[in-house]
Design a protein around this motif. Structure first.
Motif, PDB file in Angstrom:
ATOM      1  N   ARG A   1      12.023   4.452  -2.312  1.00  0.00           N
ATOM      2  CA  ARG A   1      12.764   3.430  -1.564  1.00  0.00           C
ATOM      3  C   ARG A   1      12.762   3.687  -0.058  1.00  0.00           C
ATOM      4  O   ARG A   1      12.855   2.746   0.741  1.00  0.00           O
ATOM      5  CB  ARG A   1      14.201   3.348  -2.074  1.00  0.00           C
ATOM      6  CG  ARG A   1      14.335   2.710  -3.438  1.00  0.00           C
ATOM      7  CD  ARG A   1      15.762   2.835  -3.964  1.00  0.00           C
ATOM      8  NE  ARG A   1      16.077   4.192  -4.394  1.00  0.00           N
ATOM      9  CZ  ARG A   1      17.266   4.594  -4.817  1.00  0.00           C
ATOM     10  NH1 ARG A   1      18.292   3.738  -4.832  1.00  0.00           N
ATOM     11  NH2 ARG A   1      17.465   5.836  -5.211  1.00  0.00           N
ATOM     12  N   SER A   2      12.662   4.957   0.338  1.00  0.00           N
ATOM     13  CA  SER A   2      12.740   5.256   1.771  1.00  0.00           C
ATOM     14  C   SER A   2      11.550   4.700   2.543  1.00  0.00           C
ATOM     15  O   SER A   2      11.643   4.457   3.743  1.00  0.00           O
ATOM     16  CB  SER A   2      12.865   6.761   2.000  1.00  0.00           C
ATOM     17  OG  SER A   2      11.755   7.451   1.448  1.00  0.00           O
ATOM     18  N   ALA A   3      10.426   4.470   1.859  1.00  0.00           N
ATOM     19  CA  ALA A   3       9.286   3.830   2.526  1.00  0.00           C
ATOM     20  C   ALA A   3       9.671   2.423   2.968  1.00  0.00           C
ATOM     21  O   ALA A   3       9.389   2.009   4.091  1.00  0.00           O
ATOM     22  CB  ALA A   3       8.091   3.786   1.578  1.00  0.00           C
TER      23      ALA A   3
ATOM     24  N   SER B   1      -4.085  -3.300  -1.096  1.00  0.00           N
ATOM     25  CA  SER B   1      -5.076  -2.319  -0.632  1.00  0.00           C
ATOM     26  C   SER B   1      -6.502  -2.811  -0.797  1.00  0.00           C
ATOM     27  O   SER B   1      -7.375  -2.513   0.018  1.00  0.00           O
ATOM     28  CB  SER B   1      -4.916  -1.011  -1.413  1.00  0.00           C
ATOM     29  OG  SER B   1      -3.699  -0.388  -1.130  1.00  0.00           O
ATOM     30  N   SER B   2      -6.755  -3.550  -1.870  1.00  0.00           N
ATOM     31  CA  SER B   2      -8.117  -3.923  -2.232  1.00  0.00           C
ATOM     32  C   SER B   2      -8.096  -5.248  -2.970  1.00  0.00           C
ATOM     33  O   SER B   2      -7.073  -5.636  -3.554  1.00  0.00           O
ATOM     34  CB  SER B   2      -8.706  -2.830  -3.132  1.00  0.00           C
ATOM     35  OG  SER B   2      -9.826  -3.284  -3.867  1.00  0.00           O
TER      36      SER B   2
ATOM     37  N   ARG C   1       0.821  -1.210   0.000  1.00  0.00           N
ATOM     38  CA  ARG C   1       0.000   0.000   0.000  1.00  0.00           C
ATOM     39  C   ARG C   1       0.861   1.270   0.000  1.00  0.00           C
ATOM     40  O   ARG C   1       2.090   1.212   0.123  1.00  0.00           O
ATOM     41  CB  ARG C   1      -0.926  -0.016   1.207  1.00  0.00           C
ATOM     42  CG  ARG C   1      -1.929  -1.179   1.216  1.00  0.00           C
ATOM     43  CD  ARG C   1      -2.733  -1.213   2.507  1.00  0.00           C
ATOM     44  NE  ARG C   1      -1.853  -1.338   3.669  1.00  0.00           N
ATOM     45  CZ  ARG C   1      -2.151  -0.895   4.882  1.00  0.00           C
ATOM     46  NH1 ARG C   1      -3.293  -0.258   5.099  1.00  0.00           N
ATOM     47  NH2 ARG C   1      -1.311  -1.075   5.888  1.00  0.00           N
ATOM     48  N   SER C   2       0.215   2.399  -0.135  1.00  0.00           N
ATOM     49  CA  SER C   2       0.932   3.673  -0.134  1.00  0.00           C
ATOM     50  C   SER C   2       1.632   3.892   1.191  1.00  0.00           C
ATOM     51  O   SER C   2       1.228   3.341   2.232  1.00  0.00           O
ATOM     52  CB  SER C   2      -0.038   4.832  -0.396  1.00  0.00           C
ATOM     53  OG  SER C   2      -0.848   5.058   0.742  1.00  0.00           O
TER      54      SER C   2
ATOM     55  N   MET D   1       6.091  -0.330  -1.840  1.00  0.00           N
ATOM     56  CA  MET D   1       4.893   0.192  -2.489  1.00  0.00           C
ATOM     57  C   MET D   1       4.728  -0.338  -3.917  1.00  0.00           C
ATOM     58  O   MET D   1       5.702  -0.476  -4.662  1.00  0.00           O
ATOM     59  CB  MET D   1       4.928   1.715  -2.509  1.00  0.00           C
ATOM     60  CG  MET D   1       4.832   2.360  -1.136  1.00  0.00           C
ATOM     61  SD  MET D   1       4.632   4.163  -1.224  1.00  0.00           S
ATOM     62  CE  MET D   1       6.267   4.666  -1.806  1.00  0.00           C
ATOM     63  N   ALA D   2       3.470  -0.602  -4.268  1.00  0.00           N
ATOM     64  CA  ALA D   2       3.127  -1.017  -5.637  1.00  0.00           C
ATOM     65  C   ALA D   2       1.846  -0.309  -6.043  1.00  0.00           C
ATOM     66  O   ALA D   2       0.863  -0.929  -6.431  1.00  0.00           O
ATOM     67  CB  ALA D   2       2.974  -2.521  -5.731  1.00  0.00           C
ATOM     68  N   THR D   3       1.866   1.010  -5.931  1.00  0.00           N
ATOM     69  CA  THR D   3       0.681   1.812  -6.225  1.00  0.00           C
ATOM     70  C   THR D   3       0.660   2.321  -7.658  1.00  0.00           C
ATOM     71  O   THR D   3      -0.317   2.932  -8.082  1.00  0.00           O
ATOM     72  CB  THR D   3       0.598   3.004  -5.261  1.00  0.00           C
ATOM     73  OG1 THR D   3       1.814   3.771  -5.343  1.00  0.00           O
ATOM     74  CG2 THR D   3       0.419   2.522  -3.825  1.00  0.00           C
TER      75      THR D   3
END
Length: 444
Positions: free
Chosen positions: A417-419, A317-318, A273-274, A290-292
């Motif tokens: 990347r920092s996420a 997410s869904s 998710r975000s 993330m893969a948004t």
């Protein structure tokens, strides 16, 4: 002949269909063959051949599935030692598809078993160069030291690439079209052009690898500043040598669970998710890759952070994201180790604080700053002089190098990347506050 190029932006991977007289040949197809089947149907063409320029490291190919579903013959160098049914396609062998004649050049350098596919029709010639000749550069020679049927040290392959560039393309005219397997953003080489194709004449003028130079000069240039090698690269070489399971079967063997609020603690959890949604609420111990967006390098970082065959859960997410994310996971062969794909309940125990960027700007020295960019990026200059540099792909193994006497701020070059990096540190150093600088790095 009709040449159709397919672009997988997340992996910077190009694959090709060549159509002539109701027949189709494919070059270096990606994991899901449906896009090629749709094109064949549109042109009322029969897929008769699949060419593999080498066993790819960065994605899983559908060559075996295409063979089993269309009866197309797979053509690959005999040096691959392929375990699937195939025909050897090395120099001296030719194949007719419609009015197009296909031949092969053995072009070692990126791998010892690399071939370049030459397609000729009348006065038109096209080269499908795989990972040998890119637009503006050549393939890296350091991926086959620990994977594949034929292994070779980087120095040996660098010298092979020098010989390939000096001898293999000399008899071809300048108007020969060049179609590589990768473009800018791929980790299979460095400093590639954003152009998706070129001509041999343009490459002879502008590509450093064609310039007059000694073997020693060539080897020094090709070996320096290559990007990191993700964990999954050798794993994918081996999958491609054996042939992968049909993607539709692979995807739908993965269990799905909804509204999950707890999971077994010993298994890694990848939350797609975000960053904002992750920080507000997540399963404790999750890693936020993330893969948004389809353009994000999710596949690369999944395969760099999670080890081959390491079990993991995937949070989406869904339910609408289930199939697209399974597709992305399967592109690098990571579906077998996926325990399940899940959606999560609301108001979970896990959370991360949002950084007060204004306060951080005033007193950066009050924080331990961790720079998770690649070593080559850091070498070009730091954003913060006192930052500790640990590349993201090494972070899980080196997190104990980070002091815990101050709050930690994690940054990369653009915020994606920092996420992942901040979530890894927060998972492994749970006694200290960890912040993600995210896209606020652009202010620095």
């Amino acid at each position: 002949m009709i040449i159709e190029q397919f672009n997988d932006e997340a992996l910077a991977h190009y694959s090709y269909a060549i159509i002539s007289e109701g027949e189709m040949a494919l070059v270096d197809p990606s994991r899901n063959p449906i896009q090629y089947y749709k094109l064949a149907e549109k042109h009322n063409a029969k897929i008769v051949a699949v060419f593999e320029t080498h066993p790819h490291a960065d994605f899983v190919s559908s060559h075996l599935q295409i063979h089993e579903e269309t009866a197309a013959t797979i053509y690959v160098s005999k040096m691959v030692g392929a375990e699937y049914e195939h025909q050897g396609f090395d120099e001296g062998v030719s194949l007719q598809v419609g009015t197009v004649t296909f031949t092969s050049l053995n072009t070692p350098g990126h791998s010892p078993d690399s071939i370049t596919i030459v397609a000729k029709e009348g006065d038109k010639t096209a080269l499908f160069t795989g990972d040998t000749l890119f637009i503006g550069n050549v393939g890296r020679p350091d991926l086959r030291e620990n994977a594949g049927n034929m292994r070779a040290k980087r120095l040996e392959l660098a010298k092979d690439m020098y010989a390939t560039m000096k001898t293999k393309f000399t008899d071809l005219p300048d108007n020969t079209l060049v179609y590589p397997a990768h473009g800018a953003g791929s980790l299979c080489g460095k400093n590639m052009s954003t152009d998706s194709s070129s001509t041999l004449g343009n490459e002879r003028m502008s590509n450093w690898a064609f310039k007059e130079q000694t073997e020693e000069e060539f080897v020094e240039e090709i070996l320096k500043d290559q990007p990191f090698i993700p964990s999954y690269f050798g794993f994918d070489v081996d999958i491609n040598k054996d042939g992968a399971l049909h993607i539709q079967k692979a995807k739908y063997e993965v269990p799905v669970f909804l509204n999950v609020d707890e999971i077994e603690e010993s298994i890694s959890i990848v939350d797609t998710r975000s960053g904002d949604d992750f920080k507000k609420s997540h399963l404790v111990g999750s890693i936020n890759i993330m893969a948004t967006s389809p353009k994000q390098k999710f596949e690369t970082w999944l395969g760099a952070i999670i080890k081959p065959e390491e079990p993991y859960y995937l949070v989406v997410s869904s339910v609408e994201d289930i199939d697209p994310l399974l597709e992305r996971v399967a592109k690098i062969g990571y579906e077998k180790q996926l325990k399940s794909i899940i959606t999560v309940a609301e108001n979970l125990e896990g959370n991360m604080p949002f950084l007060d960027v204004t306060a951080f700007k005033k007193n950066t020295s009050d924080f331990t700053i961790v720079d998770i960019r690649n070593a080559s990026e850091v070498a070009e200059g730091k954003f913060f002089e006192h930052a500790i540099a640990i590349p993201l792909n090494e972070l899980r193994d080196r997190v104990t190098e980070i002091p815990t006497d101050k709050s930690i701020v994690v940054h990369c070059a653009g915020g994606y990347r920092s996420a992942a990096g901040s979530s890894i540190i927060a998972k492994l150093l749970d006694k200290v506050e960890v912040f993600d600088l995210s896209d606020a790095i652009k202010d620095f």
